[in-house]
Write an enzyme that holds these catalytic residues in place. Sequence first.
Site, mmCIF file in Angstrom:
data_model
loop_
_atom_site.group_PDB
_atom_site.id
_atom_site.type_symbol
_atom_site.label_atom_id
_atom_site.label_comp_id
_atom_site.label_asym_id
_atom_site.label_seq_id
_atom_site.Cartn_x
_atom_site.Cartn_y
_atom_site.Cartn_z
ATOM 1 N N LYS A 84 0.825 -1.211 0.000
ATOM 2 C CA LYS A 84 0.000 0.000 0.000
ATOM 3 C C LYS A 84 0.857 1.257 0.000
ATOM 4 C CE LYS A 84 -4.286 -1.325 0.180
ATOM 5 N NZ LYS A 84 -5.502 -0.709 -0.293
ATOM 6 N N ASP A 133 -8.616 1.123 7.665
ATOM 7 C CA ASP A 133 -8.446 0.219 8.797
ATOM 8 C C ASP A 133 -6.984 -0.162 8.930
ATOM 9 O OD1 ASP A 133 -8.344 -1.480 6.676
ATOM 10 O OD2 ASP A 133 -10.335 -2.344 7.039
HETATM 11 C C1 LIG Z 1 -2.288 -6.298 2.854
HETATM 12 C C2 LIG Z 1 -3.378 -6.061 1.877
HETATM 13 N N1 LIG Z 1 -3.490 -6.892 0.826
HETATM 14 C C3 LIG Z 1 -4.453 -6.727 -0.097
HETATM 15 C C4 LIG Z 1 -5.372 -5.685 0.016
HETATM 16 C C5 LIG Z 1 -6.452 -5.565 -1.008
HETATM 17 O O1 LIG Z 1 -6.382 -4.405 -1.797
HETATM 18 P P1 LIG Z 1 -7.695 -3.880 -2.514
HETATM 19 O O2 LIG Z 1 -8.602 -3.331 -1.460
HETATM 20 O O3 LIG Z 1 -7.208 -2.842 -3.467
HETATM 21 O O4 LIG Z 1 -8.329 -5.049 -3.196
HETATM 22 C C6 LIG Z 1 -5.277 -4.788 1.096
HETATM 23 C C7 LIG Z 1 -6.218 -3.670 1.242
HETATM 24 O O5 LIG Z 1 -6.191 -2.918 2.189
HETATM 25 C C8 LIG Z 1 -4.264 -4.983 2.050
HETATM 26 O O6 LIG Z 1 -4.111 -4.155 3.112
#
Ligand SMILES: Cc1ncc(COP(=O)(O)O)c(C=O)c1O
Length: 410
Positions: A84, A133
């Site tokens: 992220k 979150d």
């Molecule tokens: C560690 C992690 N992996 C995957 C995702 C999924 O991303 P998206 O919401 O763009 O599908 C998130 C989303 O917050 C995340 O924090």
Amino acid sequence: MTQLAQHPFTLLSNSRFRPSETYGEHRSTLLNAGALARAQSVITTWPGYAQTPLCSLPALARSAGVASIHYKDEGSRFGLGSFKALGGAYAVARLLCRELGQQLGRVVSHADLQSDPALRQACADITVTCATDGNHGRSVAWGAQMLGCRCVIYIHATVSEGRKEAIARYGAQVVRTTGNYDDSVQEADRDARANGWFVISDTSYPGYMDIPRDVMQGYQLMVHETVNALPQWPTHVFVQAGVGGFAAAVCAYFWERNAQQRPVFVVVEPERADCLLQSARTGAVVAVKGDLDTLMAGLACGEVSLLAWDILATGANAFCTIPDAAAVDGMRLLASPTGGDPVIVGGESAVAGLPAALLAAQDSSARAALGLGPDSRVLLFGSEGDTDPALYAQLVGRSAAEVLRDGASA
Ligand SMILES: Cc1ncc(COP(=O)(O)O)c(C=O)c1O
């Protein structure tokens, strides 16, 4: 531990997938090689930029009956702990360039932002905000601190104190709201309107597309690094999804680069937060109601990002859901590998692609449906490390430091 215990899982083949469909002009305006090059030219100048490791897991691949499994480990990304870091912070940078460019009536580049003291001063009058979150808010706060603008982050009642402190560490004002995630989104939106702040969200909806598009363009740098480091083009990619922006950025990369040889693309969600699978089943975007109760907090999303849906609706071959217990097994498998595979610290939202791939490989009909076989080259994206260290230690039975120490001495 080389094999995953049996867990119930759902695999839905996407009836709208067309192997010969071109990437198309519409999708090209969203994610394209030029936008990725621009993101790369910005993000690689940030302090601490380094490619994250791409780990080969040959023992696991042998036990799954495939040629290879590679796992891109985002746990060390910019010291923030997840992929992220690439998205929210990049969207902050793009917003500041656009906003100051409009104020001054000229083009403002990212390099200008970093080198011109007057622009830096002007950034201090701009406030960015979002509800989160965890990981996305951390990225926005970090980007704001790096580029010198103000930042207010909204978290809901059950976000851990550890996650709150991790955001505050980057100088953001953190506001804890009383309700759930949706309430915090509304509060951020209301305060942004009242105060002239800019919302940096990672999900898109009608009338709000530019910023989530920038977020996804930032994510694509992770895919680019991966493809450059892979010995061969993958045949199968399993990616976990919340609102779908991450999975769509990965899917679009392969589709745009080589439409003729797209890997089989599987989107993986928690069984209690399966908005993409439900949308695929229905043929239109549907919101999943309920408490979205899953350990995989980053994937606990009830509504699909519209931009992501534009790509995944016909770009994904299949949608899969797994239970929380399978994700926990995936974390433990990476923490205690056998057969010489490297030790990896993967957080609860990071690993879903791994159990999905292994469960599919162990199941004859899923194996056949996805064309998994001894020549398959499977690619996974480990999207976070132990971003909630206490929860990681509780689920794996050891802290990340202990896991790595035990791995080094094995
Ligand atoms: C560690 C992690 N992996 C995957 C995702 C999924 O991303 P998206 O919401 O763009 O599908 C998130 C989303 O917050 C995340 O924090």
